[in-house]
Scaffold this motif. Structure first.
Motif, PDB file in Angstrom:
ATOM      1  N   PHE A  46       0.828  -1.199   0.000  1.00  0.00           N
ATOM      2  CA  PHE A  46       0.000   0.000   0.000  1.00  0.00           C
ATOM      3  C   PHE A  46       0.867   1.256   0.000  1.00  0.00           C
ATOM      4  N   ILE A  47       0.246   2.363  -0.367  1.00  0.00           N
ATOM      5  CA  ILE A  47       0.896   3.664  -0.313  1.00  0.00           C
ATOM      6  C   ILE A  47       0.199   4.515   0.731  1.00  0.00           C
ATOM      7  N   THR A  48       0.942   5.426   1.348  1.00  0.00           N
ATOM      8  CA  THR A  48       0.360   6.359   2.304  1.00  0.00           C
ATOM      9  C   THR A  48       0.732   7.783   1.894  1.00  0.00           C
ATOM     10  N   LYS A  58      -4.247   6.012   3.199  1.00  0.00           N
ATOM     11  CA  LYS A  58      -3.508   4.910   2.591  1.00  0.00           C
ATOM     12  C   LYS A  58      -4.432   4.131   1.664  1.00  0.00           C
ATOM     13  N   ALA A  59      -3.850   3.511   0.639  1.00  0.00           N
ATOM     14  CA  ALA A  59      -4.630   2.761  -0.342  1.00  0.00           C
ATOM     15  C   ALA A  59      -3.830   1.566  -0.814  1.00  0.00           C
ATOM     16  N   GLY A  60      -4.531   0.457  -1.065  1.00  0.00           N
ATOM     17  CA  GLY A  60      -3.881  -0.766  -1.517  1.00  0.00           C
ATOM     18  C   GLY A  60      -4.387  -1.949  -0.726  1.00  0.00           C
ATOM     19  N   PHE A  88     -14.314 -12.115  14.834  1.00  0.00           N
ATOM     20  CA  PHE A  88     -14.477 -10.772  15.393  1.00  0.00           C
ATOM     21  C   PHE A  88     -13.597  -9.699  14.770  1.00  0.00           C
ATOM     22  N   TYR A  89     -12.478 -10.062  14.167  1.00  0.00           N
ATOM     23  CA  TYR A  89     -11.555  -9.074  13.623  1.00  0.00           C
ATOM     24  C   TYR A  89     -11.737  -8.953  12.109  1.00  0.00           C
ATOM     25  N   GLY A  90     -11.339  -7.801  11.574  1.00  0.00           N
ATOM     26  CA  GLY A  90     -11.116  -7.708  10.138  1.00  0.00           C
ATOM     27  C   GLY A  90      -9.817  -8.439   9.807  1.00  0.00           C
ATOM     28  N   TYR A  91      -9.496  -8.519   8.503  1.00  0.00           N
ATOM     29  CA  TYR A  91      -8.292  -9.252   8.092  1.00  0.00           C
ATOM     30  C   TYR A  91      -7.545  -8.372   7.102  1.00  0.00           C
ATOM     31  N   TYR A  92      -6.702  -8.952   6.265  1.00  0.00           N
ATOM     32  CA  TYR A  92      -6.099  -8.186   5.187  1.00  0.00           C
ATOM     33  C   TYR A  92      -7.200  -7.769   4.225  1.00  0.00           C
ATOM     34  N   GLN A  93      -7.126  -6.516   3.782  1.00  0.00           N
ATOM     35  CA  GLN A  93      -8.215  -5.926   3.006  1.00  0.00           C
ATOM     36  C   GLN A  93      -7.649  -5.148   1.820  1.00  0.00           C
ATOM     37  N   GLN A  94      -8.490  -4.916   0.833  1.00  0.00           N
ATOM     38  CA  GLN A  94      -8.105  -4.070  -0.290  1.00  0.00           C
ATOM     39  C   GLN A  94      -9.059  -2.891  -0.355  1.00  0.00           C
ATOM     40  N   GLY A  95      -8.491  -1.688  -0.336  1.00  0.00           N
ATOM     41  CA  GLY A  95      -9.339  -0.513  -0.372  1.00  0.00           C
ATOM     42  C   GLY A  95      -8.563   0.735  -0.031  1.00  0.00           C
ATOM     43  N   VAL A  96      -9.265   1.664   0.636  1.00  0.00           N
ATOM     44  CA  VAL A  96      -8.667   2.941   1.005  1.00  0.00           C
ATOM     45  C   VAL A  96      -9.058   3.252   2.445  1.00  0.00           C
ATOM     46  N   SER A  97      -8.146   3.891   3.182  1.00  0.00           N
ATOM     47  CA  SER A  97      -8.385   4.186   4.585  1.00  0.00           C
ATOM     48  C   SER A  97      -7.853   5.564   4.924  1.00  0.00           C
ATOM     49  N   VAL A 107      -9.068   8.759  15.057  1.00  0.00           N
ATOM     50  CA  VAL A 107     -10.251   8.185  14.420  1.00  0.00           C
ATOM     51  C   VAL A 107      -9.850   7.728  13.025  1.00  0.00           C
ATOM     52  N   ALA A 108     -10.479   6.647  12.558  1.00  0.00           N
ATOM     53  CA  ALA A 108     -10.149   6.121  11.235  1.00  0.00           C
ATOM     54  C   ALA A 108     -11.392   5.511  10.597  1.00  0.00           C
ATOM     55  N   VAL A 109     -11.457   5.592   9.276  1.00  0.00           N
ATOM     56  CA  VAL A 109     -12.511   4.956   8.491  1.00  0.00           C
ATOM     57  C   VAL A 109     -11.863   4.286   7.286  1.00  0.00           C
ATOM     58  N   SER A 110     -12.189   3.009   7.076  1.00  0.00           N
ATOM     59  CA  SER A 110     -11.675   2.277   5.916  1.00  0.00           C
ATOM     60  C   SER A 110     -12.843   1.811   5.056  1.00  0.00           C
ATOM     61  N   LEU A 111     -12.717   1.975   3.745  1.00  0.00           N
ATOM     62  CA  LEU A 111     -13.677   1.468   2.767  1.00  0.00           C
ATOM     63  C   LEU A 111     -12.965   0.384   1.971  1.00  0.00           C
ATOM     64  N   VAL A 112     -13.446  -0.867   2.084  1.00  0.00           N
ATOM     65  CA  VAL A 112     -12.717  -2.002   1.515  1.00  0.00           C
ATOM     66  C   VAL A 112     -13.660  -2.902   0.721  1.00  0.00           C
ATOM     67  N   ASN A 113     -13.075  -3.696  -0.172  1.00  0.00           N
ATOM     68  CA  ASN A 113     -13.877  -4.627  -0.965  1.00  0.00           C
ATOM     69  C   ASN A 113     -14.511  -5.697  -0.101  1.00  0.00           C
ATOM     70  N   ASP A 114     -13.807  -6.115   0.944  1.00  0.00           N
ATOM     71  CA  ASP A 114     -14.284  -7.169   1.836  1.00  0.00           C
ATOM     72  C   ASP A 114     -13.583  -7.017   3.170  1.00  0.00           C
ATOM     73  N   LEU A 115     -14.314  -7.173   4.276  1.00  0.00           N
ATOM     74  CA  LEU A 115     -13.726  -7.000   5.599  1.00  0.00           C
ATOM     75  C   LEU A 115     -12.639  -8.022   5.889  1.00  0.00           C
ATOM     76  N   ALA A 116     -12.733  -9.197   5.297  1.00  0.00           N
ATOM     77  CA  ALA A 116     -11.765 -10.255   5.579  1.00  0.00           C
ATOM     78  C   ALA A 116     -11.393 -11.020   4.323  1.00  0.00           C
ATOM     79  N   GLY A 117     -11.414 -10.346   3.172  1.00  0.00           N
ATOM     80  CA  GLY A 117     -11.108 -11.012   1.912  1.00  0.00           C
ATOM     81  C   GLY A 117     -10.015 -10.303   1.149  1.00  0.00           C
ATOM     82  N   PRO A 118      -8.739 -10.618   1.407  1.00  0.00           N
ATOM     83  CA  PRO A 118      -7.637  -9.905   0.761  1.00  0.00           C
ATOM     84  C   PRO A 118      -7.562 -10.101  -0.746  1.00  0.00           C
ATOM     85  N   LEU A 119      -8.207 -11.147  -1.263  1.00  0.00           N
ATOM     86  CA  LEU A 119      -8.181 -11.400  -2.707  1.00  0.00           C
ATOM     87  C   LEU A 119      -9.419 -10.855  -3.411  1.00  0.00           C
TER      88      LEU A 119
END
Length: 268
Positions: A46-48, A58-60, A88-97, A107-119
């Motif tokens: 990812f890049i920040t 950050k994104a990636g 209970f936890y999220g996992y590796y994710q793809q998106g932007v935060s 405070v943080a907000v992440s928008l991702v394709n899947d909470l626990a789906g890195p692929l």
């Protein structure tokens, strides 16, 4: 009497690469080898960008902020995780935060394709992870996470106190249709918690942990019930080598198990 299981294997090798381009832009790539079917894998990439002193984007592909117990062995106080992260936890994710940090809070907000789906590359159903962190003193940290995607919701709350050689932490979790079961089409409600303490005696450390969780299906019947106790001494041989020893007693659905592990962590 249950005979303890003993683990013996090279479990993980990881190389982390970070590069600062200047102009507030950085990149991180983590490559790992695991002794299982995954083999060599790009764990994070990812890049920040620091918009200003307080706000960073950050994104990636990156790891969820949620959870007291980290995904990396070097971030744990003992050999094993509690085992309930998939519920209970999220996992590796793809998106932007985006994260904003101030004096004693973040405070943080992440928008991702899947909470626990890195692929996962389909963004038709977006996962959202939110975080509020409060650090009233240098010793106390309290974090709360609320994550949701479609019919899945995850709630993770933890607090820690660390001063000198002592670190203590407590965590509480709730979830509905956790990713571990939602992918299989199983409706579920779950709750779980852990209590942990670590004391460092110069080059020697000792960790004790108790954890438990309960999962019910759509009818309210218990699907899985587990609890366990872990005791884990550790010895820092030198600046690069840490030896971690663990004895773990666990009961899952009335089935008892004991395990012994010895781990050598080499960092440089």
């Amino acid at each position: 009497m249950t005979i303890p299981t003993v683990f013996l294997a090279l479990t993980k090798v990881e190389i982390d690469i970070a590069y600062d381009f200047g102009n507030k832009l950085k990149a991180v790539v983590d490559v790992e080898y695991q002794n299982n079917a995954e083999g060599v894998d790009v764990e994070q990439a990812f890049i920040t960008y620091a918009v200003n002193d307080g706000f960073t984007v950050k994104a990636g592909r990156f790891l969820s902020y949620s959870g007291w117990e980290t995904e990396e062995p070097t971030g744990l106080f003992q050999y094993s995780g509690a085992g309930y992260a998939p519920y209970f936890y999220g996992y590796y994710q793809q998106g932007v935060s985006g994260m904003y940090s101030g004096d004693g809070f973040a405070v943080a907000v992440s928008l991702v394709n899947d909470l626990a789906g890195p692929l996962e590359t389909d963004s038709s159903t977006v996962g959202v992870e939110t975080m509020v962190a409060i650090m009233p003193t240098d010793e106390i940290t309290v974090k709360g996470f609320y994550s949701f995607e479609d019919e899945t919701t995850l709630v993770n709350l933890w607090a820690s106190y660390g001063k000198g050689p002592l670190t203590v932490a407590a965590e509480y979790n709730m979830s509905e249709n956790a990713p571990a079961y939602a992918a299989a089409g199983v409706d579920s409600e779950a709750s779980g918690f852990l209590l942990m303490g670590n004391y460092a005696f110069d080059t020697f450390g000792l960790t004790v942990r108790y954890h438990a969780w309960d999962i019910e299906d759509a009818t309210g019947a218990t699907y899985e019930e587990a609890s366990g106790f872990t005791i884990s001494p550790s010895v820092a041989v030198n600046d690069n080598l840490l030896m971690v020893f663990e004895y773990r007693m666990e009961e899952i659905n009335s089935s008892d198990s004991n395990s012994i592990a010895v781990e050598a962590l080499v960092t440089f």
